[in-house]
Design a protein around this motif. Structure first.
Motif, PDB file in Angstrom:
ATOM      1  N   GLU A  75      37.600  38.406  46.294  1.00  0.00           N
ATOM      2  CA  GLU A  75      37.233  39.823  46.172  1.00  0.00           C
ATOM      3  C   GLU A  75      37.990  40.697  47.159  1.00  0.00           C
ATOM      4  OE1 GLU A  75      33.309  42.754  46.588  1.00  0.00           O
ATOM      5  OE2 GLU A  75      33.068  40.573  46.704  1.00  0.00           O
ATOM      6  N   ARG A  76      38.193  40.216  48.392  1.00  0.00           N
ATOM      7  CA  ARG A  76      38.728  41.068  49.451  1.00  0.00           C
ATOM      8  C   ARG A  76      40.152  40.725  49.859  1.00  0.00           C
ATOM      9  NH1 ARG A  76      35.511  39.837  54.098  1.00  0.00           N
ATOM     10  NH2 ARG A  76      36.600  41.576  55.062  1.00  0.00           N
ATOM     11  N   GLY A  77      40.659  39.557  49.440  1.00  0.00           N
ATOM     12  CA  GLY A  77      41.947  39.096  49.940  1.00  0.00           C
ATOM     13  C   GLY A  77      43.142  39.438  49.072  1.00  0.00           C
ATOM     14  N   PHE A  78      42.916  40.102  47.936  1.00  0.00           N
ATOM     15  CA  PHE A  78      43.995  40.431  47.010  1.00  0.00           C
ATOM     16  C   PHE A  78      43.987  41.924  46.698  1.00  0.00           C
ATOM     17  CE2 PHE A  78      43.142  35.982  46.318  1.00  0.00           C
ATOM     18  CZ  PHE A  78      44.372  35.411  46.001  1.00  0.00           C
ATOM     19  N   SER A  79      45.156  42.449  46.416  1.00  0.00           N
ATOM     20  CA  SER A  79      45.257  43.819  45.905  1.00  0.00           C
ATOM     21  C   SER A  79      45.650  43.770  44.427  1.00  0.00           C
ATOM     22  CB  SER A  79      46.306  44.607  46.700  1.00  0.00           C
ATOM     23  OG  SER A  79      47.585  43.987  46.619  1.00  0.00           O
ATOM     24  N   HIS A  80      45.794  44.939  43.805  1.00  0.00           N
ATOM     25  CA  HIS A  80      46.246  45.082  42.415  1.00  0.00           C
ATOM     26  C   HIS A  80      45.329  44.381  41.401  1.00  0.00           C
ATOM     27  CE1 HIS A  80      49.636  46.397  44.657  1.00  0.00           C
ATOM     28  NE2 HIS A  80      50.278  45.256  44.724  1.00  0.00           N
ATOM     29  N   GLY A  81      44.123  43.982  41.814  1.00  0.00           N
ATOM     30  CA  GLY A  81      43.228  43.290  40.902  1.00  0.00           C
ATOM     31  C   GLY A  81      43.539  41.819  40.713  1.00  0.00           C
ATOM     32  N   TRP A  82      44.468  41.264  41.507  1.00  0.00           N
ATOM     33  CA  TRP A  82      44.880  39.862  41.305  1.00  0.00           C
ATOM     34  C   TRP A  82      43.750  38.878  41.618  1.00  0.00           C
ATOM     35  CZ3 TRP A  82      47.958  42.074  38.693  1.00  0.00           C
ATOM     36  CH2 TRP A  82      49.187  42.619  39.048  1.00  0.00           C
ATOM     37  N   GLY A  83      42.752  39.285  42.376  1.00  0.00           N
ATOM     38  CA  GLY A  83      41.666  38.369  42.712  1.00  0.00           C
ATOM     39  C   GLY A  83      40.817  37.982  41.516  1.00  0.00           C
ATOM     40  N   SER A  84      40.904  38.736  40.431  1.00  0.00           N
ATOM     41  CA  SER A  84      40.107  38.430  39.241  1.00  0.00           C
ATOM     42  C   SER A  84      40.795  37.436  38.309  1.00  0.00           C
ATOM     43  CB  SER A  84      39.800  39.723  38.466  1.00  0.00           C
ATOM     44  OG  SER A  84      40.998  40.316  37.987  1.00  0.00           O
ATOM     45  N   CYS A  85      42.037  37.075  38.591  1.00  0.00           N
ATOM     46  CA  CYS A  85      42.784  36.141  37.733  1.00  0.00           C
ATOM     47  C   CYS A  85      42.303  34.710  37.982  1.00  0.00           C
ATOM     48  CB  CYS A  85      44.278  36.226  38.000  1.00  0.00           C
ATOM     49  SG  CYS A  85      45.024  37.814  37.555  1.00  0.00           S
ATOM     50  N   ALA A  86      41.953  34.025  36.918  1.00  0.00           N
ATOM     51  CA  ALA A  86      41.460  32.649  37.042  1.00  0.00           C
ATOM     52  C   ALA A  86      42.508  31.746  37.686  1.00  0.00           C
ATOM     53  CB  ALA A  86      41.071  32.119  35.660  1.00  0.00           C
ATOM     54  N   ALA A  87      43.777  31.958  37.362  1.00  0.00           N
ATOM     55  CA  ALA A  87      44.825  31.099  37.920  1.00  0.00           C
ATOM     56  C   ALA A  87      44.995  31.331  39.420  1.00  0.00           C
ATOM     57  CB  ALA A  87      46.145  31.343  37.191  1.00  0.00           C
ATOM     58  N   ASN A  88      44.795  32.556  39.889  1.00  0.00           N
ATOM     59  CA  ASN A  88      44.851  32.803  41.334  1.00  0.00           C
ATOM     60  C   ASN A  88      43.683  32.122  42.038  1.00  0.00           C
ATOM     61  OD1 ASN A  88      47.242  34.266  41.433  1.00  0.00           O
ATOM     62  ND2 ASN A  88      46.210  36.226  41.077  1.00  0.00           N
ATOM     63  N   ARG A  89      42.538  32.141  41.418  1.00  0.00           N
ATOM     64  CA  ARG A  89      41.375  31.447  41.987  1.00  0.00           C
ATOM     65  C   ARG A  89      41.645  29.939  42.058  1.00  0.00           C
ATOM     66  NH1 ARG A  89      36.092  33.195  42.511  1.00  0.00           N
ATOM     67  NH2 ARG A  89      34.547  31.556  42.814  1.00  0.00           N
ATOM     68  N   ALA A  90      42.246  29.390  41.000  1.00  0.00           N
ATOM     69  CA  ALA A  90      42.570  27.963  40.990  1.00  0.00           C
ATOM     70  C   ALA A  90      43.583  27.630  42.082  1.00  0.00           C
ATOM     71  CB  ALA A  90      43.114  27.567  39.617  1.00  0.00           C
ATOM     72  N   LEU A  91      44.537  28.529  42.311  1.00  0.00           N
ATOM     73  CA  LEU A  91      45.530  28.317  43.363  1.00  0.00           C
ATOM     74  C   LEU A  91      44.864  28.239  44.731  1.00  0.00           C
ATOM     75  CD1 LEU A  91      48.497  28.319  44.478  1.00  0.00           C
ATOM     76  CD2 LEU A  91      48.287  30.826  44.573  1.00  0.00           C
ATOM     77  N   VAL A  92      44.003  29.199  45.035  1.00  0.00           N
ATOM     78  CA  VAL A  92      43.342  29.238  46.343  1.00  0.00           C
ATOM     79  C   VAL A  92      42.451  28.015  46.519  1.00  0.00           C
ATOM     80  CG1 VAL A  92      41.724  30.534  47.782  1.00  0.00           C
ATOM     81  CG2 VAL A  92      43.475  31.748  46.471  1.00  0.00           C
ATOM     82  N   ARG A  93      41.739  27.641  45.458  1.00  0.00           N
ATOM     83  CA  ARG A  93      40.867  26.466  45.551  1.00  0.00           C
ATOM     84  C   ARG A  93      41.691  25.205  45.826  1.00  0.00           C
ATOM     85  NH1 ARG A  93      39.014  26.546  40.763  1.00  0.00           N
ATOM     86  NH2 ARG A  93      37.103  27.742  41.106  1.00  0.00           N
TER      87      ARG A  93
END
Length: 400
Positions: free
Chosen positions: A88-106
């Motif tokens: 929620e807080r670590g991304f700009s441009h709405g990228w935090g809502s992308c499932a693939a970005n969440r999978a990357l961080v996990r």
């Protein structure tokens, strides 16, 4: 022609990418022609995992706010915060809502669990704290830089107090007014306070520079690098706000150039850390000039990739991505006389192609770029192929 390209198309993996390059680059840039599609981000994630496991890469940098990215890095390296919080807080441009970005961080957090610090993978945003609607207040970066210096150098060396910075900054909504993006008279970037802040920011960055040996002895390298990032961000934001107040016809050209300059300086700093995968739009990573039609007309500027490549030479490599269809956005089968059309005839769902072979197949002069039916998608310009080290082609981008 298609047979020649078919014979040189490879599976998309780290070994195939490295096979196109003369040596392992310090910055391997992977571009995308549109944003927010998990099909493309999943391929990025797969490639990053292979680069980590097979090629010794330890950092991924994406087109997101560099200051917010510190929250993601703290989570993946040491578990600070929660996955939900950093998305929620670590991304700009709405990228935090992308499932693939969440999978990357996990995956990065799980990969780092139990590993020594020297072997952990790192996350970085390399964009400035900017959105298409405007720019952030320089408060966070300026006060963080001042606080770091105030804690470690003689107070008499500081150019101002924290209260002086606070007074000059004023209310943050003065800086973030979205109307200022289209109306330069609404910007505070050339006010007396902003001019004074630019001088103070320069003095703070200079103090950070000249005290580097002392600061590295007293604090960790990570703390010092973070202070350097705050310094780049503070001075970059103040330059950007100054540009927003410009009333000349060159205003948008200058703002686009300033944004990519901020990106480039962040990438050059990351390159000193070790090999990194960089992911952003093709237009930010290509070696040629970038162009865009804005509300004030067409603009051209040198991309971050062009600026970094000029500095790093062979230590910078660029793999562009082209695609066939994004049917849910109205991008249908490409015409056969375009670069994408030639690649679309290949049997693979996605593949890696040597751009030199593609250029030869297209002939001289190369055909015109595919006409883009959607503003969010940028076609491959065959004239840019000589500046591309590898080309990733995705036949169909499906709705996530």
């Amino acid at each position: 022609m298609a047979t020649d390209i078919k014979d040189t198309a490879h599976a998309v993996d780290a070994a195939a990418v490295m096979g196109l390059l003369s040596s392992r680059p310090r910055l391997l840039a992977l571009g995308e022609p549109t944003h927010g599609e998990d099909t493309l981000l999943d391929l990025r994630n797969q490639l990053f995992r292979q680069l980590v496991e097979q090629e010794g890469y330890r950092t991924i940098a994406i087109e997101s706010d560099c200051v917010r990215g510190l929250l993601v890095d703290a989570y993946v390296t040491s578990g600070t915060g929660t996955l939900d919080e950093v998305m929620e807080r670590g991304f700009s441009h709405g990228w935090g809502s992308c499932a693939a970005n969440r999978a990357l961080v996990r995956w990065m957090r799980a990969h780092n669990d139990g590993r020594p610090v020297s072997d952990r993978v790192r996350f970085a945003g390399f964009d400035g704290p900017l959105e298409i609607t405007g720019a952030a207040s320089p408060r966070q970066a300026l006060t963080a830089l001042h606080g770091y210096l105030a804690a470690h150098v003689d107070a008499r060396l500081l150019p101002c107090s924290a209260s002086t910075l606070d007074r000059l900054l004023g209310a943050d909504d003065r800086w973030t007014d979205p109307a200022a993006m289209t109306d330069p008279t609404r910007s505070v970037g050339r006010s007396e306070e902003a001019s004074r802040l630019r001088l103070l920011a320069d003095e703070l960055v200079t103090l950070l520079d000249v005290r580097t040996p002392q600061l590295l002895a007293q604090t960790s390298r990570d703390d010092w690098e973070r202070a350097c990032l705050y310094g780049r961000t503070a001075t970059g934001l103040l330059r950007y706000h100054h540009g927003m107040a410009d009333t000349s016809p060159a205003r948008m050209t200058h703002l686009c150039a300033l944004r990519d300059s901020m990106m480039a300086h962040n990438l050059l700093a990351l390159s000193a850390r070790g090999p990194a995968l960089v992911h952003a739009h093709n237009s930010h990573l290509q070696r040629e000039k970038s162009s865009m039609r804005m509300w004030e007309g067409p603009v051209e500027w040198w991309s971050a990739g062009a600026l970094v490549s000029a500095r790093l030479g062979a230590e910078y490599a660029f793999v562009a991505t082209a695609l066939g269809t994004i049917r849910h956005q109205g991008v249908d089968t490409p015409p056969p006389d375009t670069a994408e059309g030639l690649l679309y005839a290949l049997p693979q769902d996605h593949c890696l192609v040597d751009p030199r072979h593609l250029a030869a197949a297209l002939g001289d002069p190369p055909p015109a770029p595919r006409v883009s039916p959607w503003f969010g998608y940028a076609s491959l310009d065959p004239a840019h192929l000589p500046g591309i080290d590898g080309l990733l082609f995705v036949k169909d981008v499906l709705r996530s």
